[in-house]
Design an enzyme around this catalytic site. Structure first.
Site, short mmCIF file in Angstrom:
data_model
loop_
_atom_site.label_atom_id
_atom_site.label_comp_id
_atom_site.label_asym_id
_atom_site.label_seq_id
_atom_site.Cartn_x
_atom_site.Cartn_y
_atom_site.Cartn_z
N ARG A 102 0.85 -1.10 -0.05
CA ARG A 102 0.19 -0.13 0.22
C ARG A 102 0.94 1.29 0.11
O ARG A 102 1.75 1.44 0.86
CB ARG A 102 -1.03 -0.07 1.09
CG ARG A 102 -2.03 1.16 1.08
CD ARG A 102 -3.14 0.62 1.79
NE ARG A 102 -2.93 0.78 3.47
CZ ARG A 102 -3.79 1.25 4.11
NH1 ARG A 102 -5.06 1.65 3.88
NH2 ARG A 102 -3.64 1.35 5.48
N THR A 106 -0.78 7.71 -1.37
CA THR A 106 -2.24 7.53 -1.89
C THR A 106 -3.08 6.51 -1.38
O THR A 106 -4.22 6.41 -1.82
CB THR A 106 -1.85 7.25 -3.50
OG1 THR A 106 -1.22 5.68 -3.29
CG2 THR A 106 -0.86 7.79 -4.39
N ASP A 198 -3.59 -9.53 12.45
CA ASP A 198 -3.07 -9.62 11.15
C ASP A 198 -2.58 -10.99 10.68
O ASP A 198 -1.87 -11.59 11.40
CB ASP A 198 -1.76 -8.72 11.42
CG ASP A 198 -1.09 -8.63 10.13
OD1 ASP A 198 -0.90 -7.63 9.68
OD2 ASP A 198 -0.95 -9.71 9.25
N ASP A 201 1.13 -11.76 10.10
CA ASP A 201 1.70 -12.01 11.27
C ASP A 201 1.44 -13.26 12.05
O ASP A 201 2.41 -13.94 12.58
CB ASP A 201 1.43 -10.71 12.21
CG ASP A 201 2.14 -9.55 11.56
OD1 ASP A 201 3.27 -9.60 10.98
OD2 ASP A 201 1.90 -8.42 12.15
#
Ligand code: URA
Length: 207
Positions: A102, A106, A198, A201
């Protein structure tokens, strides 16, 4: 179209994965087990061919799934946690990988890796990513696959947020979604609530 896999085994295992105290090894193993059960649903409508074989008693024509016509595409890195089990079930399937990160300015997904088998347009493509959160990376992955020629796509995840489901349904209404649950919402960091944290993770012990 969304299919929520409500099978008791799936729901039980998902609860185990949500639990904070579930360690990485158990999380990974349970994800692998759930991937079998989700794969059962996502492959349910695949077209069967036939194969001429000989039983010990007779020759005949029997149902046959041409594994090479199927392509699993894993969205890195958490997608690989679902991929392993899928490949156990369909060992002849082809595999593609898409890596996205990501952009902090933006907030849009940017591709850093794309490797697909040839003739993607001829294959039944099943995209796997455990978490359908904002839907930004999943929608971008589906757009990339279509621009590479993929025509028949399905999306399989473990857990979805309503926001992600809405995005896929809006941008890719032709792609059916398979998931074990749709949770309440996203938090301000884009995590699914109540969720499981997550996924990458928890699979790889990188928290
Ligand atoms: N990705 C994750 O791994 N977890 C979430 O809750 C959202 C996105």
């Amino acid at each position: 179209m969304i299919t929520i896999v409500t099978h008791p085994l799936v729901q039980h295992k998902l609860t185990l994965m949500r639990e904070r105290s579930t360690d990485n090894a158990l999380f990974r193993e349970t994800l692998r087990e759930i991937s079998f059960l989700l794969a059962y649903e996502v492959t349910k409508t695949l077209e069967l061919g036939t194969r001429e074989i000989e039983t010990p008693l007779e020759r005949g024509s029997f149902p046959w799934l041409e594994g090479r016509r199927i392509c699993f595409v894993s969205i890195l890195r958490a997608g690989n946690g679902l991929l392993e089990g899928m490949l156990d079930l369909v060992p002849d399937a082809r595999v593609g990988h898409i890596g996205l990160y990501r952009d902090h300015k933006t907030l849009q997904p940017v591709r850093y890796y794309l490797k697909l088998p040839d003739a993607i347009g001829e294959r039944e493509v099943i995209v796997v990513d455990p978490m359908l959160a904002t839907g930004n990376s999943s929608a971008a992955a589906l757009t990339m696959l279509k621009s590479e020629g993929a025509r028949r796509l399905r999306f399989m995840c473990l857990l979805a947020a309503p926001e992600g489901v809405a995005k896929i349904e809006r941008e890719h209404p032709d792609v059916p979604i398979y998931t074990a649950a749709v949770d309440r919402c996203l938090n301000d960091k884009g995590y699914i609530l109540p969720g499981l944290g997550d996924a990458g993770d928890r699979i790889y012990g990188t928290a």
